[in-house]
Scaffold this active site. Structure first.
Site, short mmCIF file in Angstrom:
data_model
loop_
_atom_site.label_atom_id
_atom_site.label_comp_id
_atom_site.label_asym_id
_atom_site.label_seq_id
_atom_site.Cartn_x
_atom_site.Cartn_y
_atom_site.Cartn_z
N LYS A 164 0.82 -1.06 -0.04
CA LYS A 164 0.05 -0.07 -0.04
C LYS A 164 0.77 1.06 -0.04
CE LYS A 164 -4.57 -1.44 2.15
NZ LYS A 164 -5.47 -1.05 3.17
N LYS A 175 -4.35 -9.48 -6.50
CA LYS A 175 -5.82 -9.94 -5.95
C LYS A 175 -6.66 -8.91 -6.42
CE LYS A 175 -6.13 -7.41 -1.69
NZ LYS A 175 -6.93 -7.38 -0.24
N LYS A 214 -11.28 -3.76 -4.28
CA LYS A 214 -12.10 -2.61 -4.57
C LYS A 214 -11.42 -1.40 -4.88
CE LYS A 214 -13.42 -2.66 0.26
NZ LYS A 214 -13.76 -3.89 0.75
P1 AMP Z 1 -11.25 -5.61 2.90
O1 AMP Z 1 -12.15 -5.40 1.57
O2 AMP Z 1 -9.71 -5.55 2.56
O3 AMP Z 1 -11.58 -5.08 4.02
O4 AMP Z 1 -11.36 -7.33 2.83
C1 AMP Z 1 -12.55 -7.76 3.56
C2 AMP Z 1 -12.38 -9.51 3.56
O5 AMP Z 1 -12.40 -9.98 2.43
C3 AMP Z 1 -11.00 -10.15 4.23
O6 AMP Z 1 -11.37 -11.23 4.76
C4 AMP Z 1 -10.10 -10.27 2.90
O7 AMP Z 1 -9.17 -11.07 3.20
C5 AMP Z 1 -11.28 -10.75 1.97
N1 AMP Z 1 -10.83 -10.28 0.83
C6 AMP Z 1 -10.63 -9.31 0.00
N2 AMP Z 1 -10.22 -9.35 -1.28
C7 AMP Z 1 -10.17 -10.66 -1.44
C8 AMP Z 1 -9.85 -11.41 -2.68
N3 AMP Z 1 -9.40 -10.96 -4.07
N4 AMP Z 1 -9.91 -12.72 -2.44
C9 AMP Z 1 -10.55 -13.39 -1.58
N5 AMP Z 1 -10.67 -12.73 -0.33
C10 AMP Z 1 -10.54 -11.45 -0.55
#
Ligand code: AMP
Ligand code: TRP
Length: 333
Positions: free
Chosen positions: A115, A198, A201
């Site tokens: 990041k 990965k 968003k």
């Molecule tokens: P975040 O959007 O970073 O707050 O992520 C929320 C949850 O979604 C966390 O448990 C992440 O590990 C999971 N997550 C986010 N992006 C991915 C992805 N591309 N594939 C699988 N899990 C994801």
């Protein structure tokens, strides 16, 4: 028998993607519906501000994420669902744990390294650096047994365990040492434009992700543009990373085995597979999107949900925080 405590969080830094859904949210719903678990899910707005956010968008995204979590099946009668900034114990424990965490450990966090690459050195804030400590506070406040997350959070979970153990050794047994719960399937859904990174968003390329609220046309367009290869054979292997990711997505939405899917498209081109995948994803998201439409317009209900959630969470968090303050030598008021 005591129920196992499960805690997880999601940032309202944008609209959730199918990566969030497959890697995290759908597992949360399954856990909520299992009698053996007592689950707590949190929308982590304090984590979201470690990168620049427009205030009105943050507000909007927080309610959108809440509505989507409800639309995917989380039920406030069965689980505790709340917004992080509503329970001040998170910020308070974060401070205590900051004083227990070494700079060297935080320096090794790969998410921070990734990041911080996106910003000039002079504009990287210390919140981004200590982000995993706040995450440890989230988890440890609830005496959590299991933390269901995607693969990208494994290292942060290790740090949470480390901090818990350090505190327990220094001040006597206080925190439960949490374990990550990472499923083999779907734990890492990749970008449609770059199968090496990965799906996220916060990616600047809209074609790289599918949002839970994308309509059929957008889904079809993005899947059509998804990067594949020139092999021309639908197969699941590490040489065809783009395709592998698309098959993972197909499997997540249909619950079919990878072999079954590969066999079905034997001898057919990528075009047919992509067309069908678009249908599968659009169909899978349709019921969620329908429930979402009602929820997002029902502000009174959303307010009731997050207020009651915060009350339940706060009661539990304060128990741990009071213990912590006492052990480190703070005088009770
Ligand atoms: P975040 O959007 O970073 O707050 O992520 C929320 C949850 O979604 C966390 O448990 C992440 O590990 C999971 N997550 C986010 N992006 C991915 C992805 N591309 N594939 C699988 N899990 C994801
Ligand atoms: N860091 C997590 C992510 O980006 C979100 C998060 C914050 C979290 N606090 C948490 C996840 C506590 C699990 C438990 O995905």
């Amino acid at each position: 028998m005591d129920k196992k405590i499960v805690f997880s969080g999601i940032q309202p830094s944008g609209e959730p993607t199918i990566g969030n859904y497959i890697g995290a949210i759908r597992n949360w719903v399954e856990i909520q519906n299992n009698e053996d678990y007592d689950s707590i899910y949190c929308i982590v707005d304090m984590h979201a501000i470690t990168v620049p956010q427009v205030p009105k968008d943050l507000r909007k995204h927080t309610l959108e994420v809440l509505s989507l979590l409800l639309a995917t099946g989380l039920d406030p009668e069965k689980t505790t669902l709340f917004i992080q900034s509503h329970v001040s114990a998170h910020a308070e424990l974060n401070w205590v744990l900051n004083s227990l965490t070494y700079m060297g450990q935080l320096n090794r966090m790969t998410q921070y390294k990734d990041k911080s690459k996106r910003f000039e050195d002079s504009s990287i804030n210390s919140g981004l650096f200590t982000y995993p400590v706040l995450m440890a506070a989230d988890i440890l406040l609830y005496q959590t047994d299991y933390v269901p997350v995607g693969e990208d959070q494994r290292q942060h979970l290790e740090l949470s365990r480390d901090i818990a153990e350090r505190f327990n050794n220094r001040y006597s047994e206080t925190f439960k040492v949490p374990e990550a719960l990472i499923k083999k399937e779907g734990a890492r859904i990749m970008s449609l434009q770059d199968p090496e990174s990965k799906m996220s968003k916060s990616d600047s390329n809209e074609d790289s992700y599918i949002l839970l609220l994308d309509n059929g046309d957008a889904i079809r367009r993005k899947i059509k543009r998804a990067v594949t290869d020139s092999e021309g054979v639908v197969a699941y292997n590490d040489q065809q990373k783009g395709l592998k990711n698309l098959i993972d997505i197909y499997s997540a939405f249909t619950n079919e085995g990878l072999d079954t899917i590969v066999a079905r498209y034997n001898g057919k081109g990528y075009g047919v597979f992509k067309e069908d995948l678009s249908e599968v994803v659009a169909e899978g998201l349709r019921p969620i999107q329908e429930r979402y439409k009602d929820l997002i317009n029902n502000k009174d209900y959303l307010e009731k949900v997050y207020k009651e959630g915060a009350e339940k969470a706060e009661y539990r968090a304060m128990k741990t925080l009071r213990k912590v303050y006492k052990k480190i030598g703070f005088i009770p008021r």
